[in-house]
Design a protein around this motif. Structure first.
Motif, PDB file in Angstrom:
ATOM      1  N   VAL A  78      -5.830  -7.756  -0.891  1.00 38.94           N
ATOM      2  CA  VAL A  78      -5.983  -6.272  -1.461  1.00 38.94           C
ATOM      3  C   VAL A  78      -6.398  -5.666  -0.158  1.00 38.94           C
ATOM      4  O   VAL A  78      -7.347  -5.996   0.684  1.00 38.94           O
ATOM      5  N   THR A  79      -5.610  -4.544   0.361  1.00 45.51           N
ATOM      6  CA  THR A  79      -5.778  -3.656   1.249  1.00 45.51           C
ATOM      7  C   THR A  79      -5.685  -2.221   0.841  1.00 45.51           C
ATOM      8  O   THR A  79      -5.001  -2.014   0.071  1.00 45.51           O
ATOM      9  N   GLY A  80      -5.920  -1.580   1.930  1.00 47.03           N
ATOM     10  CA  GLY A  80      -5.842  -0.081   1.683  1.00 47.03           C
ATOM     11  C   GLY A  80      -6.234   0.460   3.018  1.00 47.03           C
ATOM     12  O   GLY A  80      -7.062  -0.062   3.770  1.00 47.03           O
ATOM     13  N   TYR A  87     -11.840  -1.780  -6.402  1.00 52.22           N
ATOM     14  CA  TYR A  87     -11.415  -1.563  -4.722  1.00 52.22           C
ATOM     15  C   TYR A  87     -11.083   0.062  -4.784  1.00 52.22           C
ATOM     16  O   TYR A  87     -11.412   0.743  -3.858  1.00 52.22           O
ATOM     17  N   ARG A  88     -10.117   0.412  -5.550  1.00 51.80           N
ATOM     18  CA  ARG A  88      -9.732   1.996  -5.600  1.00 51.80           C
ATOM     19  C   ARG A  88     -10.877   2.767  -5.719  1.00 51.80           C
ATOM     20  O   ARG A  88     -10.771   3.750  -5.035  1.00 51.80           O
ATOM     21  N   THR A 107     -10.440  -5.212   4.013  1.00 56.03           N
ATOM     22  CA  THR A 107      -9.367  -6.254   3.309  1.00 56.03           C
ATOM     23  C   THR A 107      -9.951  -7.448   2.676  1.00 56.03           C
ATOM     24  O   THR A 107     -10.878  -8.087   3.225  1.00 56.03           O
ATOM     25  N   GLY A 134     -13.665   0.762   0.599  1.00 62.82           N
ATOM     26  CA  GLY A 134     -13.247  -0.613  -0.035  1.00 62.82           C
ATOM     27  C   GLY A 134     -13.978  -1.562   0.033  1.00 62.82           C
ATOM     28  O   GLY A 134     -13.886  -2.827  -0.252  1.00 62.82           O
ATOM     29  N   ALA A 156      -8.553  -4.606  -8.522  1.00 63.35           N
ATOM     30  CA  ALA A 156      -7.945  -3.210  -7.939  1.00 63.35           C
ATOM     31  C   ALA A 156      -8.608  -1.796  -8.289  1.00 63.35           C
ATOM     32  O   ALA A 156      -8.569  -1.114  -7.378  1.00 63.35           O
ATOM     33  N   ASP A 216      -3.706   1.894  -1.519  1.00 62.01           N
ATOM     34  CA  ASP A 216      -4.152   0.487  -1.741  1.00 62.01           C
ATOM     35  C   ASP A 216      -2.838  -0.321  -2.193  1.00 62.01           C
ATOM     36  O   ASP A 216      -1.938   0.233  -3.067  1.00 62.01           O
ATOM     37  N   ARG A 217      -2.858  -1.631  -1.807  1.00 59.72           N
ATOM     38  CA  ARG A 217      -1.776  -2.363  -2.103  1.00 59.72           C
ATOM     39  C   ARG A 217      -2.196  -3.764  -2.109  1.00 59.72           C
ATOM     40  O   ARG A 217      -3.092  -4.379  -1.455  1.00 59.72           O
ATOM     41  N   LYS A 229      -9.696   0.951   4.745  1.00 60.67           N
ATOM     42  CA  LYS A 229     -10.625   0.151   3.993  1.00 60.67           C
ATOM     43  C   LYS A 229     -10.758  -1.240   4.233  1.00 60.67           C
ATOM     44  O   LYS A 229     -10.060  -2.018   4.883  1.00 60.67           O
TER      45      LYS A 229
END
Length: 103
Positions: free
Chosen positions: A47-49, A76-77, A54, A82, A73, A3-4, A52
């Protein structure tokens, strides 16, 4: 890729970099970009993964909402796809949500 959080570095002079530094200090993977094209409501972040949904947020107040970004976050994690069904744990950040793109 984990995740970023991608943070706009230019829509508020120095605020994006300061927010990115605070998020990185909290252990999150952060990337600064020149523009997220949400200039009408700075500060923007995504927030993206991998595999998942966005999320795009705009109108984030970096001075007061960094902890809410960290809380989101975490939500989301913990969501395998996601899809955060209940974002109340992220406080007022949920009202900054501008869009969600399914995985």
């Amino acid at each position: 890729m984990g995740d970023r959080i991608t943070v706009c570095a230019t829509c508020r002079e120095g605020a994006g970099r300061a927010l990115a530094d605070r998020l990185a200090a909290a252990g999150l993977e952060v990337r600064l970009v020149e523009c997220l094209n949400a200039c009408g409501a700075p500060l923007a972040l995504a927030v993206t993964g991998e595999g998942k949904a966005t999320y795009l947020f705009a109108g984030v107040e970096p001075e007061t909402q960094a902890e809410e970004v960290v809380a989101f976050a975490g939500l989301y994690r913990d969501a395998p796809d996601g899809e955060v069904a209940d974002a109340r744990g992220a406080g007022r950040l949920r009202f900054c949500l501008r869009g969600r793109v399914p995985a």
